[in-house]
Design a protein around this motif. Structure first.
Motif, short mmCIF file in Angstrom:
data_model
loop_
_atom_site.label_atom_id
_atom_site.label_comp_id
_atom_site.label_asym_id
_atom_site.label_seq_id
_atom_site.Cartn_x
_atom_site.Cartn_y
_atom_site.Cartn_z
N THR A 1 0.86 -1.18 0.00
CA THR A 1 0.00 0.00 0.00
C THR A 1 0.90 1.23 0.00
O THR A 1 1.88 1.28 0.74
CB THR A 1 -0.91 -0.01 1.24
OG1 THR A 1 -1.84 -1.10 1.12
CG2 THR A 1 -1.67 1.29 1.39
N VAL B 1 -4.27 7.86 0.33
CA VAL B 1 -3.89 6.55 -0.19
C VAL B 1 -3.69 6.68 -1.71
O VAL B 1 -4.61 7.03 -2.44
CB VAL B 1 -4.97 5.49 0.11
CG1 VAL B 1 -4.58 4.15 -0.52
CG2 VAL B 1 -5.16 5.32 1.61
N LEU C 1 -3.92 1.17 -3.00
CA LEU C 1 -4.32 0.23 -1.96
C LEU C 1 -3.73 -1.14 -2.28
O LEU C 1 -3.90 -1.65 -3.39
CB LEU C 1 -5.85 0.14 -1.90
CG LEU C 1 -6.47 -0.23 -0.55
CD1 LEU C 1 -5.95 0.65 0.57
CD2 LEU C 1 -7.99 -0.15 -0.64
N ARG D 1 -7.30 0.06 4.15
CA ARG D 1 -7.65 1.40 4.62
C ARG D 1 -8.07 1.36 6.10
O ARG D 1 -7.75 2.26 6.87
CB ARG D 1 -8.78 1.93 3.74
CG ARG D 1 -9.11 3.38 3.93
CD ARG D 1 -10.18 3.77 2.93
NE ARG D 1 -9.61 4.04 1.63
CZ ARG D 1 -9.08 5.21 1.28
NH1 ARG D 1 -9.05 6.20 2.13
NH2 ARG D 1 -8.59 5.39 0.06
N ARG E 1 -6.53 3.47 9.19
CA ARG E 1 -7.37 4.35 10.01
C ARG E 1 -7.19 4.05 11.50
O ARG E 1 -7.30 4.96 12.34
CB ARG E 1 -8.83 4.24 9.60
CG ARG E 1 -9.68 5.38 10.17
CD ARG E 1 -11.06 5.46 9.55
NE ARG E 1 -11.08 5.85 8.17
CZ ARG E 1 -10.90 7.10 7.72
NH1 ARG E 1 -10.65 8.07 8.58
NH2 ARG E 1 -10.95 7.36 6.43
N LEU F 1 -6.47 10.29 8.11
CA LEU F 1 -6.61 9.57 6.85
C LEU F 1 -7.76 10.17 6.06
O LEU F 1 -8.89 10.25 6.56
CB LEU F 1 -6.86 8.08 7.10
CG LEU F 1 -6.94 7.20 5.84
CD1 LEU F 1 -5.61 7.15 5.12
CD2 LEU F 1 -7.42 5.81 6.19
N ASP G 1 -12.17 7.77 1.76
CA ASP G 1 -12.13 7.09 0.47
C ASP G 1 -13.16 7.75 -0.45
O ASP G 1 -14.34 7.80 -0.12
CB ASP G 1 -12.48 5.60 0.67
CG ASP G 1 -12.38 4.80 -0.61
OD1 ASP G 1 -12.22 5.41 -1.68
OD2 ASP G 1 -12.47 3.57 -0.54
#
Length: 229
Positions: free
Chosen positions: A183, A201, A204, A209, A213, A220, A223
């Motif tokens: 990642t 990000v 991935l 994720r 987090r 973060l 998404d």
């Protein structure tokens, strides 16, 4: 002359292969090695010619600079401008492992990885052979062992089918456990003076994720695919 393959599961071949790998890196050549994610093509991160050779082997342009692998977390402060506290927590949780962190590069360094816009992507891999080599060579520019656009190699023989004699040697350690790339996160804005602090990000991979987090909380970025329309 065909590039040799050293099977590191055999102790004698491993010792010979590691010795030749160190020598090849010192000469500015490109090699193939195992990591914990996929096999990689590796070269001396501080040799302009070696990095150029790595990009040529991959069929990549300078617009796609390679990440840098380090042998320990202690090497990170020498390569980046600053290690923010949140990055220290990420390193403690995920290194060695499948997390690549992009940060502003240390301005004093005279390397040339390509068009990096003043940043560097750094990771400590979780593979004993690669860690041993990194301990002796210092940071290596490493990208997945494949031609651009092809699937990443998960063993040395599949890398060899793609790359042939364009690299100096291959270190074989059998198929990698996951075959899933790392990642990649962009943490540059966590360095003061670089905008609103947030971690993005970029790719991935093996680390989810949700795992990020747990460490970063609200730092973060959301998404985009999960955002409410």
């Amino acid at each position: 002359m065909m590039s040799p393959v050293f099977d590191c599961r055999d102790r004698e071949q491993m010792l010979a292969g590691m010795r030749q790998a160190r020598q090849a890196i010192a000469r500015g050549e490109v090699i193939v090695l195992p990591t914990d994610t996929v096999y990689g093509v590796a070269a001396d991160a501080f040799s302009h010619d070696a990095v150029r050779g790595l990009l040529t082997v991959k069929g990549r342009s300078r617009q796609q600079p390679p990440p840098v692998l380090v042998g320990s977390a202690q090497a990170l402060p020498a390569l980046v401008e600053q290690v923010p506290e949140a990055v220290e927590r990420l390193v403690e949780r995920f290194w060695p492992g499948a997390l690549t962190i992009v940060l502003p590069a240390q301005p004093a360094l005279t390397w040339d990885l390509g068009e990096t816009r003043g940043t560097v992507a750094v990771r400590q891999p979780d593979h004993p052979i690669t860690l041993e080599l990194l301990a002796e060579t210092g940071p290596l520019a490493v990208s997945s062992a494949n031609l651009t656009g092809k699937p990443a190699a998960t063993d040395a023989s599949s890398a060899r089918r793609m790359l042939g004699d364009s690299v100096s040697l291959y270190l074989e350690d059998g198929p990698v456990k996951t075959g899933v790339a790392s990642t990649i996160i962009d943490a540059t804005s966590l360095v003061p003076g670089r905008g609103e602090p947030a971690v993005r990000v970029l790719r991935l991979g093996a680390i989810s994720r949700g795992e990020l987090r747990e460490v970063l909380g609200d730092l973060l970025e959301d998404d985009p695919e999960e955002a409410t329309p």
